[in-house]
Design a protein around this motif. Structure first.
Motif, short mmCIF file in Angstrom:
data_model
loop_
_atom_site.label_atom_id
_atom_site.label_comp_id
_atom_site.label_asym_id
_atom_site.label_seq_id
_atom_site.Cartn_x
_atom_site.Cartn_y
_atom_site.Cartn_z
N LEU A 36 0.90 -1.33 -0.12
CA LEU A 36 -0.15 -0.02 0.03
C LEU A 36 0.77 1.32 -0.03
O LEU A 36 0.80 2.20 -0.74
CB LEU A 36 -1.10 -0.02 1.37
CG LEU A 36 -1.68 1.13 1.23
CD1 LEU A 36 -2.82 1.34 0.29
CD2 LEU A 36 -2.64 1.05 2.62
N ARG A 40 0.65 4.11 -2.86
CA ARG A 40 0.28 5.39 -2.47
C ARG A 40 1.20 6.48 -2.86
O ARG A 40 1.22 7.53 -3.36
CB ARG A 40 0.03 5.61 -1.17
CG ARG A 40 -1.26 5.05 -0.45
CD ARG A 40 -2.22 5.98 -0.64
NE ARG A 40 -3.73 5.17 -0.63
CZ ARG A 40 -4.35 5.37 0.59
NH1 ARG A 40 -4.09 6.02 1.44
NH2 ARG A 40 -5.67 4.81 0.66
N ASP A 44 -1.37 5.65 -6.39
CA ASP A 44 -2.70 5.12 -6.46
C ASP A 44 -3.27 5.02 -4.89
O ASP A 44 -2.92 4.85 -4.11
CB ASP A 44 -2.18 3.44 -6.49
CG ASP A 44 -3.64 2.61 -6.85
OD1 ASP A 44 -4.56 3.04 -6.39
OD2 ASP A 44 -3.23 1.29 -6.94
N MET A 45 -4.66 5.63 -5.08
CA MET A 45 -5.15 6.15 -3.56
C MET A 45 -6.49 5.02 -3.36
O MET A 45 -6.83 5.18 -2.35
CB MET A 45 -5.68 7.51 -3.79
CG MET A 45 -4.87 8.56 -4.23
SD MET A 45 -3.32 8.43 -3.03
CE MET A 45 -4.14 9.33 -1.74
N PRO A 47 -7.19 1.49 -1.98
CA PRO A 47 -6.50 0.25 -1.45
C PRO A 47 -7.25 -1.09 -1.53
O PRO A 47 -6.91 -2.15 -1.10
CB PRO A 47 -6.32 0.72 0.06
CG PRO A 47 -7.51 1.52 0.35
CD PRO A 47 -7.87 2.24 -0.95
N GLU A 63 -0.44 6.11 5.58
CA GLU A 63 -0.82 7.62 5.38
C GLU A 63 0.43 8.49 5.87
O GLU A 63 1.13 9.31 5.44
CB GLU A 63 -1.98 8.07 5.67
CG GLU A 63 -3.28 7.99 4.68
CD GLU A 63 -3.04 7.78 3.24
OE1 GLU A 63 -2.33 8.81 2.94
OE2 GLU A 63 -3.58 6.99 2.57
N VAL A 66 4.02 7.96 4.02
CA VAL A 66 3.97 8.70 2.89
C VAL A 66 3.87 10.17 3.42
O VAL A 66 5.10 10.88 2.63
CB VAL A 66 2.40 8.34 2.10
CG1 VAL A 66 2.37 9.24 1.16
CG2 VAL A 66 2.40 6.92 1.48
#
Ligand code: SF4
Length: 331
Positions: A36, A40, A44-45, A47, A63, A66
């Motif tokens: 993931l 991200r 690519d948002m 999941p 998040e 990231v």
């Protein structure tokens, strides 16, 4: 065993360590969060295509990683595609894969899930390979501990990284290497067969010998510590022995002194049915009967419902502090 950078911290603790081929749920979650994280970072948002079930807490952790990596990188370009993050490392049969390369900053980042542990030797291996590939004499490794929202940054000179990696590899390849009980025994393929652990278990089992004096164990702190270490190993064996006995009894075998006992499952009313009657009974009464919700669970619910609103930490209450015994070294 194929030598991989991820095994180096374990081999630094015990040169005889061998990874268990059956990855547990924690390792599976780690791989899912890693996938993931890469997705991200590449924009690519969604999941939903992930093989592993990810909850709001997992997504929140990624998040954070990231956002943190973007702050650490600043204006520098970050690469996360697996093919572009391959690292050829001297002394390793196969290349390793870093999670992210921060171009122009002589740095890489690695996402870590679970508790904060030592990853120095693994990071030294990546740093060594990357310094060779980028003709650099120094390298920085950022460890992103996403469950704790904590960054640990390690700096390596070329000589330091090389010496760190070579020391672990030399101990691993040493024909006369000896096992060392460590925090990784539970992940080791030899957990149940290791000679050192067997010796420790034997020491604990010597309590059944006629000459055994438990008062003597309690009287001396050194002996007490050793006895508890040995008991911890026996406990691991006990779990495996219980599993085996249950399977054999189910298959009809006889285990002297033991039989299978069945316990009726507890009676309960499912939450949907409770929901149907909650207004009639009263929210307050039903919630009081349910009792306290763990702070972790409440954080998850909050994050799912109010992703943009900070969690009200002042609502968290703390229970009574209790004392427990924790092992600091293994033998
Ligand atoms: S089980 Fe034995 S070989 Fe494996 S890590 Fe522990 S001490 Fe080392």
């Amino acid at each position: 065993m194929i030598l991989r950078p991820s095994n180096l911290p374990k081999l630094a603790a015990c040169p005889c360590y061998e990874p268990n081929p059956n990855a547990g749920p924690a390792a599976e979650r780690g791989s899912a969060l890693d996938a993931l994280f890469r997705a991200r970072m590449q924009g690519d948002m969604d999941p939903s295509g992930m093989a592993h079930d990810l909850n709001a807490e997992d997504i929140g952790a990624v998040e954070w990683a990231v956002t943190t990596l973007k702050v650490l990188a600043g204006d520098a370009q970050v690469i996360t595609r697996e093919e572009d993050c391959c690292v050829t490392i001297p002394g390793f049969e196969k290349p390793g894969t870093a999670d992210a390369l921060i171009l122009g900053k002589f740095a890489h980042a690695d996402l870590k899930t679970g508790q904060i542990r030592n990853y120095r030797e693994q990071m030294a291996a990546y740093a060594l390979g990357l310094m060779e590939m980028h003709f650099a004499s120094e390298w920085t490794a950022h460890l992103l501990f996403c469950d704790q929202r904590q960054v640990v940054t390690l700096h390596f000179s070329y000589d330091e990284a090389k010496a760190t990696v070579e020391k672990v590899i030399a101990a691993y390849r040493d024909a006369g290497k000896q096992p060392a009980i460590c925090d990784y025994c539970g992940w080791c393929d030899k957990e149940m067969t290791c000679s050192l652990r067997r010796t420790l278990a034997q020491n604990a089992l010597s309590v059944s010998e006629p000459g055994f004096l438990f008062e003597a164990v309690l009287a001396d702190n050194e002996t007490l510590g050793k006895f508890l270490c040995a008991c911890a190993v026996v406990n691991d064996y006990r779990g495996k022995a219980e599993e085996t006995a249950k399977e054999r009894l189910q298959a009809g075998a006889t285990i002297p002194g033991w039989k299978l006992a069945t316990r009726r499952g507890p009676e309960f009313v499912d939450h949907i049915t409770v929901g149907h009657h909650i207004q009639a009974i009263g929210f307050g009464l039903v919630l009081a009967a349910y009792g306290n919700l763990s702070a972790k669970k409440f954080r998850e619910l909050w994050a799912a419902k109010f992703p943009q609103t900070p969690f009200p930490e002042e609502t968290v209450k703390h229970g009574h502090t209790s004392l427990s015994l924790r092992q600091t070294h293994k033998n």
